[in-house]
Write an enzyme that holds these catalytic residues in place. Sequence first.
Site, PDB file in Angstrom:
ATOM      1  N   GLY A  45       0.811  -1.221   0.000  1.00 50.13           N
ATOM      2  CA  GLY A  45       0.000   0.000   0.000  1.00 50.13           C
ATOM      3  C   GLY A  45       0.838   1.262   0.000  1.00 50.13           C
ATOM      4  CB  CYS A  46       3.753   2.280   2.012  1.00 51.83           C
ATOM      5  SG  CYS A  46       2.917   2.159   3.606  1.00 51.83           S
ATOM      6  CB  THR A  47       5.115   0.306  -2.839  1.00 51.29           C
ATOM      7  OG1 THR A  47       6.059  -0.131  -1.859  1.00 51.29           O
ATOM      8  CG2 THR A  47       5.784   0.379  -4.199  1.00 51.29           C
ATOM      9  CB  ALA A  50       5.528   6.197  -2.399  1.00 51.42           C
TER      10      ALA A  50
END
Length: 150
Positions: A45-47, A50
Amino acid sequence: MTTLEKGDKAPCFSGKDQDGNTHKLSDYKGKKLVVFFYPKANTPGCTTEACDLRDNFERFQANNYVLLGVSADSAKAQGNFKNKYELPFPLLADEDKSVIQAFGVWGPKKFMGKEYDGIHRTTFVINENGIIDEVITSVKTKAHSNQILK
């Protein structure tokens, strides 16, 4: 989770990025600042979030926005994340959680039936005068740029 709301003065924070450079709220006076908090570098999710911000970076620049990512990862982990995905914005390595706590995004979470403390994925849009214009708590990782630049 956070008690900060639209119209509040943004917390005066100070933190070091992946390269050891210090970033403070006062550094961004006169610019619109997007501070996005994410749980952990290099997770799916963070990738996705970003990379969506990276892919729309020119749109942010064209609208006088500066982006600043924050998680409790180490400077090394943040540097690896930034380099691996060619992220054009700094990532604060907030290991002591001082910035995370100043913005009130640390607290109880649930995942797969387990409860634990962690970072709530939250984005703050701060205007040129250091006032919060928007708090996004329901971040859509695949379309986060559109949530900010609507």
